[in-house]
Design an enzyme around this catalytic site. Structure first.
Site, PDB file in Angstrom:
ATOM      1  N   GLY A   9      -2.267   1.830  -3.865  1.00 54.44           N
ATOM      2  CA  GLY A   9      -2.404   2.631  -2.640  1.00 54.44           C
ATOM      3  C   GLY A   9      -2.407   4.116  -2.955  1.00 54.44           C
ATOM      4  O   GLY A   9      -1.809   4.925  -2.235  1.00 54.44           O
ATOM      5  N   THR A  11      -4.948   6.145  -2.867  1.00 55.14           N
ATOM      6  CA  THR A  11      -6.042   6.892  -2.243  1.00 55.14           C
ATOM      7  C   THR A  11      -5.599   7.709  -1.026  1.00 55.14           C
ATOM      8  O   THR A  11      -6.412   8.415  -0.427  1.00 55.14           O
ATOM      9  CB  THR A  11      -7.170   5.940  -1.787  1.00 55.14           C
ATOM     10  OG1 THR A  11      -6.591   4.980  -0.893  1.00 55.14           O
ATOM     11  CG2 THR A  11      -7.821   5.231  -2.953  1.00 55.14           C
ATOM     12  N   TYR A 151       5.340  -6.715  10.939  1.00 56.24           N
ATOM     13  CA  TYR A 151       5.448  -5.602   9.972  1.00 56.24           C
ATOM     14  C   TYR A 151       6.891  -5.529   9.457  1.00 56.24           C
ATOM     15  O   TYR A 151       7.120  -5.420   8.248  1.00 56.24           O
ATOM     16  CB  TYR A 151       5.022  -4.276  10.603  1.00 56.24           C
ATOM     17  CG  TYR A 151       5.161  -3.120   9.620  1.00 56.24           C
ATOM     18  CD1 TYR A 151       4.362  -3.041   8.478  1.00 56.24           C
ATOM     19  CD2 TYR A 151       6.119  -2.118   9.813  1.00 56.24           C
ATOM     20  CE1 TYR A 151       4.507  -1.997   7.550  1.00 56.24           C
ATOM     21  CE2 TYR A 151       6.268  -1.071   8.897  1.00 56.24           C
ATOM     22  CZ  TYR A 151       5.456  -1.025   7.770  1.00 56.24           C
ATOM     23  OH  TYR A 151       5.608   0.007   6.858  1.00 56.24           O
TER      24      TYR A 151
HETATM   25  P1  NDP Z   1      -1.692   5.198   4.136  1.00 56.30           P
HETATM   26  O1  NDP Z   1      -2.469   4.412   5.110  1.00 56.30           O
HETATM   27  O2  NDP Z   1      -1.895   6.669   4.085  1.00 56.30           O
HETATM   28  O3  NDP Z   1      -1.925   4.602   2.666  1.00 56.30           O
HETATM   29  C1  NDP Z   1      -1.977   3.220   2.435  1.00 56.30           C
HETATM   30  C2  NDP Z   1      -2.523   2.966   1.037  1.00 56.30           C
HETATM   31  O4  NDP Z   1      -2.512   1.555   0.797  1.00 56.30           O
HETATM   32  C3  NDP Z   1      -3.950   3.452   0.862  1.00 56.30           C
HETATM   33  O5  NDP Z   1      -4.073   4.123  -0.376  1.00 56.30           O
HETATM   34  C4  NDP Z   1      -4.773   2.173   0.856  1.00 56.30           C
HETATM   35  O6  NDP Z   1      -5.875   2.320  -0.046  1.00 56.30           O
HETATM   36  C5  NDP Z   1      -3.772   1.156   0.286  1.00 56.30           C
HETATM   37  N1  NDP Z   1      -4.115  -0.203   0.724  1.00 56.30           N
HETATM   38  C6  NDP Z   1      -4.053  -0.682   1.993  1.00 56.30           C
HETATM   39  N2  NDP Z   1      -4.496  -1.949   2.017  1.00 56.30           N
HETATM   40  C7  NDP Z   1      -4.836  -2.268   0.729  1.00 56.30           C
HETATM   41  C8  NDP Z   1      -5.392  -3.429   0.120  1.00 56.30           C
HETATM   42  N3  NDP Z   1      -5.664  -4.532   0.831  1.00 56.30           N
HETATM   43  N4  NDP Z   1      -5.624  -3.417  -1.218  1.00 56.30           N
HETATM   44  C9  NDP Z   1      -5.365  -2.315  -1.935  1.00 56.30           C
HETATM   45  N5  NDP Z   1      -4.838  -1.178  -1.415  1.00 56.30           N
HETATM   46  C10 NDP Z   1      -4.592  -1.161  -0.090  1.00 56.30           C
HETATM   47  O7  NDP Z   1      -0.157   4.861   4.420  1.00 56.30           O
HETATM   48  P2  NDP Z   1       1.221   5.308   3.735  1.00 56.30           P
HETATM   49  O8  NDP Z   1       1.016   6.208   2.599  1.00 56.30           O
HETATM   50  O9  NDP Z   1       2.118   5.722   4.829  1.00 56.30           O
HETATM   51  O10 NDP Z   1       1.725   3.881   3.223  1.00 56.30           O
HETATM   52  C11 NDP Z   1       2.147   3.609   1.903  1.00 56.30           C
HETATM   53  C12 NDP Z   1       3.314   2.635   1.947  1.00 56.30           C
HETATM   54  O11 NDP Z   1       4.414   3.245   2.613  1.00 56.30           O
HETATM   55  C13 NDP Z   1       3.015   1.346   2.707  1.00 56.30           C
HETATM   56  O12 NDP Z   1       3.579   0.260   1.990  1.00 56.30           O
HETATM   57  C14 NDP Z   1       3.746   1.556   4.033  1.00 56.30           C
HETATM   58  O13 NDP Z   1       4.116   0.335   4.627  1.00 56.30           O
HETATM   59  C15 NDP Z   1       4.934   2.349   3.564  1.00 56.30           C
HETATM   60  N6  NDP Z   1       5.641   3.108   4.580  1.00 56.30           N
HETATM   61  C16 NDP Z   1       4.989   4.035   5.358  1.00 56.30           C
HETATM   62  C17 NDP Z   1       5.692   4.753   6.309  1.00 56.30           C
HETATM   63  C18 NDP Z   1       5.035   5.726   7.231  1.00 56.30           C
HETATM   64  O14 NDP Z   1       5.633   6.068   8.273  1.00 56.30           O
HETATM   65  N7  NDP Z   1       3.861   6.234   6.919  1.00 56.30           N
HETATM   66  C19 NDP Z   1       7.141   4.564   6.486  1.00 56.30           C
HETATM   67  C20 NDP Z   1       7.712   3.554   5.628  1.00 56.30           C
HETATM   68  C21 NDP Z   1       6.986   2.887   4.709  1.00 56.30           C
HETATM   69  P3  NDP Z   1      -7.366   1.789   0.225  1.00 56.30           P
HETATM   70  O15 NDP Z   1      -7.579   1.742   1.707  1.00 56.30           O
HETATM   71  O16 NDP Z   1      -8.233   2.770  -0.506  1.00 56.30           O
HETATM   72  O17 NDP Z   1      -7.377   0.439  -0.422  1.00 56.30           O
HETATM   73  C1  8X3 Z   2       6.722   2.768   8.726  1.00 59.52           C
HETATM   74  C2  8X3 Z   2       7.750   3.306   9.642  1.00 59.52           C
HETATM   75  O1  8X3 Z   2       8.878   2.998  11.908  1.00 59.52           O
HETATM   76  O2  8X3 Z   2       6.463   2.752  11.827  1.00 59.52           O
HETATM   77  O3  8X3 Z   2       7.234   1.765   7.902  1.00 59.52           O
HETATM   78  O4  8X3 Z   2       7.880   1.059  10.910  1.00 59.52           O
HETATM   79  S1  8X3 Z   2       7.725   2.480  11.130  1.00 59.52           S
END
Ligand code: NDP
Ligand code: 8X3
Length: 250
Positions: A9, A11, A151
Protein backbone atom coordinates in the site's frame (compact mmCIF):
# COMPACT_ATOMS: atom_id res chain seq x y z
CA UNK A 1 24.45 -2.58 7.16
CA UNK A 2 21.77 -0.94 5.02
CA UNK A 3 18.29 -2.31 5.80
CA UNK A 4 15.58 -3.17 3.26
CA UNK A 5 11.88 -2.57 3.91
CA UNK A 6 8.94 -3.93 1.93
CA UNK A 7 5.87 -1.70 2.21
CA UNK A 8 2.45 -2.75 0.94
CA UNK A 9 0.00 0.00 0.00
CA UNK A 10 2.87 2.34 -0.82
CA UNK A 11 0.98 4.30 -3.49
CA UNK A 12 -0.98 6.46 -1.06
CA UNK A 13 -1.53 7.67 2.50
CA UNK A 14 0.36 5.98 5.34
CA UNK A 15 2.34 3.63 3.08
CA UNK A 16 3.57 6.41 0.81
CA UNK A 17 4.49 8.64 3.77
CA UNK A 18 6.41 5.73 5.31
CA UNK A 19 8.30 5.23 2.05
CA UNK A 20 9.31 8.92 2.14
CA UNK A 21 10.34 8.72 5.81
CA UNK A 22 12.40 5.55 5.29
CA UNK A 23 14.05 6.99 2.15
CA UNK A 24 15.23 10.01 4.18
CA UNK A 25 17.14 7.59 6.36
CA UNK A 26 18.59 5.60 3.47
CA UNK A 27 16.50 2.44 3.99
CA UNK A 28 16.34 0.44 0.75
CA UNK A 29 12.71 0.14 -0.40
CA UNK A 30 10.45 -2.40 -2.05
CA UNK A 31 7.25 -0.49 -2.75
CA UNK A 32 4.05 -2.42 -3.51
CA UNK A 33 0.65 -1.44 -4.84
CA UNK A 34 -1.65 -1.85 -7.83
CA UNK A 35 -1.31 1.63 -9.36
CA UNK A 36 1.91 1.33 -11.37
CA UNK A 37 1.94 4.98 -12.45
CA UNK A 38 2.03 6.07 -8.82
CA UNK A 39 4.70 3.50 -7.99
CA UNK A 40 6.81 4.91 -10.84
CA UNK A 41 6.35 8.50 -9.64
CA UNK A 42 7.28 7.63 -6.04
CA UNK A 43 10.24 5.55 -7.21
CA UNK A 44 11.51 8.46 -9.30
CA UNK A 45 11.20 10.87 -6.36
CA UNK A 46 12.87 8.59 -3.80
CA UNK A 47 15.66 7.15 -5.94
CA UNK A 48 17.65 10.30 -5.19
CA UNK A 49 17.80 9.16 -1.56
CA UNK A 50 17.87 5.35 -1.66
CA UNK A 51 17.53 2.29 -3.88
CA UNK A 52 13.91 1.56 -4.80
CA UNK A 53 12.23 -1.44 -6.44
CA UNK A 54 8.50 -1.58 -7.18
CA UNK A 55 6.16 -4.58 -7.21
CA UNK A 56 2.70 -4.41 -8.73
CA UNK A 57 0.25 -6.94 -7.30
CA UNK A 58 -3.16 -7.23 -5.71
CA UNK A 59 -2.73 -8.62 -2.17
CA UNK A 60 -5.93 -10.65 -2.71
CA UNK A 61 -4.24 -12.76 -5.38
CA UNK A 62 -2.04 -15.20 -3.49
CA UNK A 63 -0.27 -16.47 -6.61
CA UNK A 64 0.54 -12.90 -7.67
CA UNK A 65 1.84 -12.16 -4.16
CA UNK A 66 4.23 -15.14 -4.11
CA UNK A 67 5.30 -14.60 -7.73
CA UNK A 68 6.03 -10.90 -7.16
CA UNK A 69 8.06 -11.47 -3.99
CA UNK A 70 9.89 -14.37 -5.64
CA UNK A 71 10.81 -12.10 -8.55
CA UNK A 72 12.79 -9.65 -6.38
CA UNK A 73 16.30 -9.06 -7.68
CA UNK A 74 19.15 -10.26 -5.43
CA UNK A 75 19.88 -6.82 -3.97
CA UNK A 76 16.24 -6.46 -2.80
CA UNK A 77 15.51 -10.06 -1.73
CA UNK A 78 16.70 -9.74 1.87
CA UNK A 79 13.76 -8.05 3.65
CA UNK A 80 14.56 -6.75 7.14
CA UNK A 81 11.33 -4.83 7.70
CA UNK A 82 7.86 -5.75 6.46
CA UNK A 83 5.16 -3.09 6.68
CA UNK A 84 1.78 -4.74 6.16
CA UNK A 85 -0.18 -1.59 5.42
CA UNK A 86 -2.36 -2.26 2.33
CA UNK A 87 -6.00 -2.07 3.29
CA UNK A 88 -9.13 0.00 3.34
CA UNK A 89 -12.71 0.18 4.53
CA UNK A 90 -15.36 -0.48 1.91
CA UNK A 91 -18.74 1.00 2.84
CA UNK A 92 -20.23 2.11 6.16
CA UNK A 93 -23.54 0.30 6.48
CA UNK A 94 -25.54 -1.41 9.21
CA UNK A 95 -24.95 -5.15 9.11
CA UNK A 96 -28.44 -5.81 7.74
CA UNK A 97 -27.76 -3.60 4.71
CA UNK A 98 -24.10 -4.40 4.11
CA UNK A 99 -22.83 -5.41 0.69
CA UNK A 100 -21.34 -8.88 0.42
CA UNK A 101 -18.83 -7.53 -2.10
CA UNK A 102 -17.67 -4.93 0.45
CA UNK A 103 -17.35 -7.63 3.12
CA UNK A 104 -15.31 -9.81 0.76
CA UNK A 105 -13.04 -6.90 -0.14
CA UNK A 106 -12.29 -6.04 3.49
CA UNK A 107 -11.65 -9.60 4.63
CA UNK A 108 -9.70 -10.50 1.47
CA UNK A 109 -7.48 -7.40 1.50
CA UNK A 110 -7.10 -6.43 5.16
CA UNK A 111 -6.85 -9.96 6.57
CA UNK A 112 -6.04 -12.55 3.91
CA UNK A 113 -3.80 -10.19 1.89
CA UNK A 114 -1.77 -9.43 5.00
CA UNK A 115 -1.42 -13.18 5.61
CA UNK A 116 -0.27 -13.94 2.05
CA UNK A 117 2.41 -11.25 2.10
CA UNK A 118 3.56 -12.38 5.55
CA UNK A 119 3.69 -16.00 4.42
CA UNK A 120 5.94 -15.00 1.51
CA UNK A 121 8.38 -13.08 3.73
CA UNK A 122 8.46 -14.88 7.10
CA UNK A 123 10.57 -17.91 6.02
CA UNK A 124 13.61 -15.77 5.24
CA UNK A 125 13.20 -14.01 8.61
CA UNK A 126 12.96 -17.25 10.60
CA UNK A 127 15.97 -18.62 8.70
CA UNK A 128 18.07 -15.56 9.59
CA UNK A 129 16.53 -15.25 13.05
CA UNK A 130 15.91 -11.55 12.57
CA UNK A 131 13.37 -9.15 11.15
CA UNK A 132 10.60 -6.76 12.06
CA UNK A 133 6.97 -7.05 10.95
CA UNK A 134 4.72 -4.04 11.43
CA UNK A 135 1.02 -4.57 10.86
CA UNK A 136 -1.14 -1.49 10.43
CA UNK A 137 -4.25 -2.21 12.47
CA UNK A 138 -6.63 0.52 13.56
CA UNK A 139 -8.52 1.93 16.51
CA UNK A 140 -11.30 -0.05 14.76
CA UNK A 141 -9.41 -3.16 15.88
CA UNK A 142 -9.76 -2.08 19.51
CA UNK A 143 -13.44 -1.13 19.55
CA UNK A 144 -16.47 -1.59 17.32
CA UNK A 145 -18.43 1.47 16.22
CA UNK A 146 -21.88 1.77 14.61
CA UNK A 147 -21.85 0.53 10.98
CA UNK A 148 -18.18 -0.37 11.32
CA UNK A 149 -19.03 -4.08 11.70
CA UNK A 150 -16.89 -5.89 9.09
CA UNK A 151 -14.13 -3.27 8.83
CA UNK A 152 -13.83 -3.45 12.63
CA UNK A 153 -13.82 -7.26 12.44
CA UNK A 154 -11.03 -7.19 9.86
CA UNK A 155 -8.93 -4.90 12.08
CA UNK A 156 -9.67 -6.97 15.22
CA UNK A 157 -8.34 -9.89 13.15
CA UNK A 158 -5.19 -7.90 12.27
CA UNK A 159 -4.51 -7.34 15.98
CA UNK A 160 -5.16 -11.02 16.80
CA UNK A 161 -2.86 -12.11 13.95
CA UNK A 162 -0.19 -9.66 15.18
CA UNK A 163 -0.38 -11.12 18.70
CA UNK A 164 -0.23 -14.65 17.26
CA UNK A 165 2.77 -13.78 15.10
CA UNK A 166 4.58 -12.28 18.09
CA UNK A 167 4.10 -15.52 20.06
CA UNK A 168 5.04 -17.93 17.25
CA UNK A 169 8.00 -15.86 16.03
CA UNK A 170 9.33 -15.29 19.55
CA UNK A 171 11.93 -18.12 19.27
CA UNK A 172 13.32 -16.41 16.15
CA UNK A 173 14.04 -12.94 17.64
CA UNK A 174 11.59 -11.39 15.16
CA UNK A 175 9.89 -8.22 16.35
CA UNK A 176 6.16 -7.94 15.64
CA UNK A 177 4.31 -4.66 16.08
CA UNK A 178 0.75 -3.44 15.62
CA UNK A 179 0.30 0.27 15.02
CA UNK A 180 -3.34 1.27 15.39
CA UNK A 181 -4.25 4.75 14.22
CA UNK A 182 -7.50 6.62 14.70
CA UNK A 183 -8.57 9.13 12.05
CA UNK A 184 -5.82 9.76 9.48
CA UNK A 185 -6.43 12.08 6.52
CA UNK A 186 -5.63 9.89 3.49
CA UNK A 187 -7.59 8.45 0.57
CA UNK A 188 -9.20 6.08 3.09
CA UNK A 189 -12.58 7.86 3.16
CA UNK A 190 -12.63 8.32 -0.64
CA UNK A 191 -12.38 4.53 -0.89
CA UNK A 192 -14.82 3.84 1.97
CA UNK A 193 -17.50 6.12 0.50
CA UNK A 194 -16.68 5.22 -3.12
CA UNK A 195 -16.09 8.83 -4.16
CA UNK A 196 -19.26 10.16 -2.47
CA UNK A 197 -19.14 13.76 -1.12
CA UNK A 198 -19.47 12.44 2.48
CA UNK A 199 -15.78 11.59 2.26
CA UNK A 200 -14.88 15.29 2.08
CA UNK A 201 -16.46 15.95 5.51
CA UNK A 202 -14.73 13.21 7.49
CA UNK A 203 -11.64 15.31 8.25
CA UNK A 204 -13.37 18.71 8.54
CA UNK A 205 -13.65 20.74 11.78
CA UNK A 206 -10.61 19.29 13.56
CA UNK A 207 -7.01 18.44 12.88
CA UNK A 208 -6.88 14.80 11.84
CA UNK A 209 -3.70 12.75 11.99
CA UNK A 210 -1.61 13.13 8.84
CA UNK A 211 0.01 10.11 7.17
CA UNK A 212 3.41 11.61 8.06
CA UNK A 213 2.49 11.38 11.78
CA UNK A 214 2.08 7.61 11.45
CA UNK A 215 5.20 7.29 9.26
CA UNK A 216 7.16 9.05 11.99
CA UNK A 217 5.89 6.55 14.57
CA UNK A 218 6.66 3.61 12.28
CA UNK A 219 10.23 4.89 11.87
CA UNK A 220 10.48 5.27 15.66
CA UNK A 221 9.33 1.64 16.08
CA UNK A 222 11.87 0.25 13.61
CA UNK A 223 14.77 2.18 15.14
CA UNK A 224 14.45 0.98 18.74
CA UNK A 225 17.41 -0.98 20.13
CA UNK A 226 17.48 -4.74 19.49
CA UNK A 227 16.00 -5.57 22.92
CA UNK A 228 13.01 -3.18 22.57
CA UNK A 229 9.82 -4.07 20.68
CA UNK A 230 6.87 -1.69 20.45
CA UNK A 231 4.24 -4.42 20.60
CA UNK A 232 0.99 -2.50 20.17
CA UNK A 233 0.32 1.19 19.82
CA UNK A 234 -2.95 3.16 19.69
CA UNK A 235 -2.69 6.70 18.32
CA UNK A 236 -5.47 9.25 17.99
CA UNK A 237 -5.54 12.86 16.87
CA UNK A 238 -5.83 15.04 19.99
CA UNK A 239 -9.40 15.90 18.95
CA UNK A 240 -10.41 12.22 19.05
CA UNK A 241 -11.12 10.30 22.27
CA UNK A 242 -12.54 7.12 20.75
CA UNK A 243 -14.18 6.06 17.49
CA UNK A 244 -17.32 8.13 18.09
CA UNK A 245 -16.03 11.01 20.20
CA UNK A 246 -14.40 13.67 18.06
CA UNK A 247 -14.30 17.33 19.08
CA UNK A 248 -15.26 19.17 15.90
CA UNK A 249 -15.66 22.89 15.37
CA UNK A 250 -17.82 23.29 12.30
P1 NDP B 1 -5.20 4.90 1.42
O1 NDP B 1 -6.45 4.59 0.72
O2 NDP B 1 -4.60 6.25 1.24
O3 NDP B 1 -4.09 3.81 1.03
C1 NDP B 1 -4.41 2.45 0.92
C2 NDP B 1 -3.27 1.71 0.24
O4 NDP B 1 -3.58 0.32 0.20
C3 NDP B 1 -3.03 2.18 -1.18
O5 NDP B 1 -1.65 2.33 -1.41
C4 NDP B 1 -3.58 1.04 -2.03
O6 NDP B 1 -2.78 0.90 -3.21
C5 NDP B 1 -3.37 -0.17 -1.12
N1 NDP B 1 -4.32 -1.24 -1.45
C6 NDP B 1 -5.66 -1.21 -1.27
N2 NDP B 1 -6.21 -2.34 -1.74
C7 NDP B 1 -5.17 -3.11 -2.21
C8 NDP B 1 -5.10 -4.38 -2.85
N3 NDP B 1 -6.20 -5.11 -3.08
N4 NDP B 1 -3.88 -4.86 -3.21
C9 NDP B 1 -2.78 -4.13 -2.99
N5 NDP B 1 -2.78 -2.91 -2.39
C10 NDP B 1 -3.97 -2.41 -2.02
O7 NDP B 1 -5.46 4.61 2.96
P2 NDP B 1 -4.55 4.68 4.28
O8 NDP B 1 -3.18 5.09 3.99
O9 NDP B 1 -5.33 5.43 5.29
O10 NDP B 1 -4.59 3.14 4.70
C11 NDP B 1 -3.44 2.36 4.99
C12 NDP B 1 -3.76 1.41 6.13
O11 NDP B 1 -4.05 2.17 7.30
C13 NDP B 1 -4.98 0.53 5.88
O12 NDP B 1 -4.69 -0.78 6.34
C14 NDP B 1 -6.06 1.18 6.73
O13 NDP B 1 -7.05 0.26 7.13
C15 NDP B 1 -5.23 1.67 7.89
N6 NDP B 1 -5.82 2.72 8.71
C16 NDP B 1 -6.23 3.90 8.16
C17 NDP B 1 -6.78 4.89 8.96
C18 NDP B 1 -7.30 6.17 8.42
O14 NDP B 1 -8.08 6.85 9.12
N7 NDP B 1 -6.92 6.59 7.23
C19 NDP B 1 -6.90 4.70 10.42
C20 NDP B 1 -6.45 3.41 10.88
C21 NDP B 1 -5.92 2.48 10.05
P3 NDP B 1 -3.36 0.60 -4.68
O15 NDP B 1 -4.75 1.13 -4.75
O16 NDP B 1 -2.38 1.27 -5.59
O17 NDP B 1 -3.28 -0.90 -4.79
C1 8X3 C 1 -9.68 3.91 10.17
C2 8X3 C 1 -10.23 4.70 11.30
O1 8X3 C 1 -12.35 5.21 12.63
O2 8X3 C 1 -12.56 5.09 10.21
O3 8X3 C 1 -9.26 2.64 10.58
O4 8X3 C 1 -12.25 3.10 11.50
S1 8X3 C 1 -11.92 4.50 11.40
Amino acid sequence: MKQTALITGATSGIGRATAHEFAKHGIRLVLCGRRQERLDTIQKALEKQTEVHTLNFDVRDKFAVFEAIDSLPDNFKHIDILINNAGNAHGLDPIQDGSVDDWDAMMDINVKGLLYVSKAIIPQMTERKSGHIINIGSSAGKEVYPKGNIYCASKHAVIAITDGMRIDLNPFDIKVTAINPGLVETEFSQVRFKGDDIANNVYKGYKALQPEDIADIIYFAVTRPAHVNIADLLVFPTAQANSVTVKKEL
